[in-house]
Scaffold this motif. Structure first.
Motif, PDB file in Angstrom:
ATOM      1  N   GLN A  49       0.887  -1.051   0.049  1.00  0.00           N
ATOM      2  CA  GLN A  49       0.095  -0.058  -0.119  1.00  0.00           C
ATOM      3  C   GLN A  49       0.813   1.239  -0.007  1.00  0.00           C
ATOM      4  O   GLN A  49       0.406   2.311  -0.205  1.00  0.00           O
ATOM      5  CB  GLN A  49      -0.826  -0.006   1.221  1.00  0.00           C
ATOM      6  CG  GLN A  49      -0.129   0.063   2.627  1.00  0.00           C
ATOM      7  CD  GLN A  49      -1.228  -0.360   3.560  1.00  0.00           C
ATOM      8  OE1 GLN A  49      -2.251  -0.640   3.699  1.00  0.00           O
ATOM      9  NE2 GLN A  49      -0.988  -0.012   4.902  1.00  0.00           N
ATOM     10  N   ASN A  50       2.091   1.148   0.276  1.00  0.00           N
ATOM     11  CA  ASN A  50       2.899   2.175   0.140  1.00  0.00           C
ATOM     12  C   ASN A  50       3.634   2.298  -1.197  1.00  0.00           C
ATOM     13  O   ASN A  50       4.567   3.345  -1.327  1.00  0.00           O
ATOM     14  CB  ASN A  50       3.977   2.117   1.319  1.00  0.00           C
ATOM     15  CG  ASN A  50       3.310   2.325   2.617  1.00  0.00           C
ATOM     16  OD1 ASN A  50       2.394   3.145   3.056  1.00  0.00           O
ATOM     17  ND2 ASN A  50       3.634   1.364   3.649  1.00  0.00           N
ATOM     18  N   GLU A 108      -2.328   2.974  -3.805  1.00  0.00           N
ATOM     19  CA  GLU A 108      -3.288   4.118  -3.312  1.00  0.00           C
ATOM     20  C   GLU A 108      -4.725   3.683  -2.671  1.00  0.00           C
ATOM     21  O   GLU A 108      -5.110   4.209  -1.543  1.00  0.00           O
ATOM     22  CB  GLU A 108      -3.423   5.476  -4.300  1.00  0.00           C
ATOM     23  CG  GLU A 108      -2.128   5.956  -4.747  1.00  0.00           C
ATOM     24  CD  GLU A 108      -1.234   5.139  -5.508  1.00  0.00           C
ATOM     25  OE1 GLU A 108      -0.142   5.541  -6.105  1.00  0.00           O
ATOM     26  OE2 GLU A 108      -1.944   4.253  -6.298  1.00  0.00           O
ATOM     27  N   ALA A 111      -4.352   1.783   0.537  1.00  0.00           N
ATOM     28  CA  ALA A 111      -3.835   2.461   1.674  1.00  0.00           C
ATOM     29  C   ALA A 111      -5.190   2.876   2.505  1.00  0.00           C
ATOM     30  O   ALA A 111      -5.188   3.250   3.501  1.00  0.00           O
ATOM     31  CB  ALA A 111      -3.170   3.754   1.294  1.00  0.00           C
ATOM     32  N   GLU A 112      -6.382   2.839   1.797  1.00  0.00           N
ATOM     33  CA  GLU A 112      -7.738   3.290   2.286  1.00  0.00           C
ATOM     34  C   GLU A 112      -8.289   2.268   3.255  1.00  0.00           C
ATOM     35  O   GLU A 112      -9.270   2.381   4.032  1.00  0.00           O
ATOM     36  CB  GLU A 112      -8.626   3.869   1.354  1.00  0.00           C
ATOM     37  CG  GLU A 112      -8.086   4.891   0.391  1.00  0.00           C
ATOM     38  CD  GLU A 112      -9.117   5.297  -0.555  1.00  0.00           C
ATOM     39  OE1 GLU A 112     -10.210   4.504  -0.814  1.00  0.00           O
ATOM     40  OE2 GLU A 112      -8.739   6.100  -1.626  1.00  0.00           O
ATOM     41  N   ASP A 116      -4.669  -3.216   9.852  1.00  0.00           N
ATOM     42  CA  ASP A 116      -3.516  -2.903  10.446  1.00  0.00           C
ATOM     43  C   ASP A 116      -2.987  -4.090  11.181  1.00  0.00           C
ATOM     44  O   ASP A 116      -3.279  -4.274  12.535  1.00  0.00           O
ATOM     45  CB  ASP A 116      -3.530  -1.435  11.000  1.00  0.00           C
ATOM     46  CG  ASP A 116      -2.150  -1.179  11.544  1.00  0.00           C
ATOM     47  OD1 ASP A 116      -1.192  -1.756  10.974  1.00  0.00           O
ATOM     48  OD2 ASP A 116      -1.987  -0.472  12.419  1.00  0.00           O
TER      49      ASP A 116
END
Length: 209
Positions: A49-50, A108, A111-112, A116
């Protein structure tokens, strides 16, 4: 001069044919041919995601892996599946397994997603390279593609340069540290997903070997 031009034309034609024939995309979900148990997952690199590269073989080497291939964060059935797997994450960890979930979503978009956990990683297969290697990629019919685009706002990658768009058949693989598939579940009916109990049983079977 003429010879050079002819050679260039032949090269371009060969490249074009090779590029087209290299695609492993079924004409429909029902025509997909998922990778079977006993075979090895190809060594590929995806992005997290990064936007950082993740070498799948290196991740697989760490521990038993539950590899989930889903259609995207926009799909409610996929979101429910990921949430249900999260509920048994601790049990999977106790069995020595990690979770890697892969979709056509961009880094991107990933990332939403509100997941986690050090034992649960999301990866982007936005070019459907892994989905093709796993035999899961298929073309949507034009009507479905239009509905998805207009009503869901989904961005699809056109892999052949035309209006056709593709998705992966939702699937779950249980893979050992060598990348070998021990269990596989893939269903062209995206509304039907693997139960958590069956997944736990499959991982336990690998852990006991």
């Amino acid at each position: 001069m003429l010879k050079s031009i002819l050679l260039s034309c032949i090269f371009l034609l060969t490249f074009h044919v090779s590029a087209n024939t290299s695609l492993n995309i079924a004409p429909a979900a029902e025509k997909a041919s998922p990778l079977m148990p006993g075979l090895t997952i190809p060594a590929l690199t995806l992005k997290d995601q990064n936007g950082k590269n993740v070498v799948l073989a290196e991740r697989f080497a760490e521990k038993t892996t539950v590899l989930i291939v889903y259609r995207g964060g926009w799909c409610p059935y996929c979101s429910k599946q990921l949430a249900n797997v999260q509920k048994i994450e601790a049990e999977l960890a106790d069995l020595g397994a990690q979770i890697i979930a892969v979709s056509p979503d961009s880094p991107e978009k990933l990332a939403e997603t509100k997941i986690d956990s050090p034992n649960y990683q999301l990866l982007s297969d936005d070019s459907l390279v892994l989905s093709q290697a796993l035999g899961l990629a298929f073309y949507l019919d034009d009507k479905t593609a239009t509905i998805y685009r207009n009503k869901l706002g989904v961005n699809f990658v056109s892999l052949d340069g035309k209006a056709k768009v593709a998705l992966p058949v939702p699937a779950v693989f249980v893979i050992d540290q060598k990348g070998l598939v021990h269990f596989q579940y893939a269903n062209p009916n995206y509304k039907v997903r693997l139960t958590e109990n069956l997944l736990l049983a499959a991982v336990k079977s690998v852990a006991e070997q």
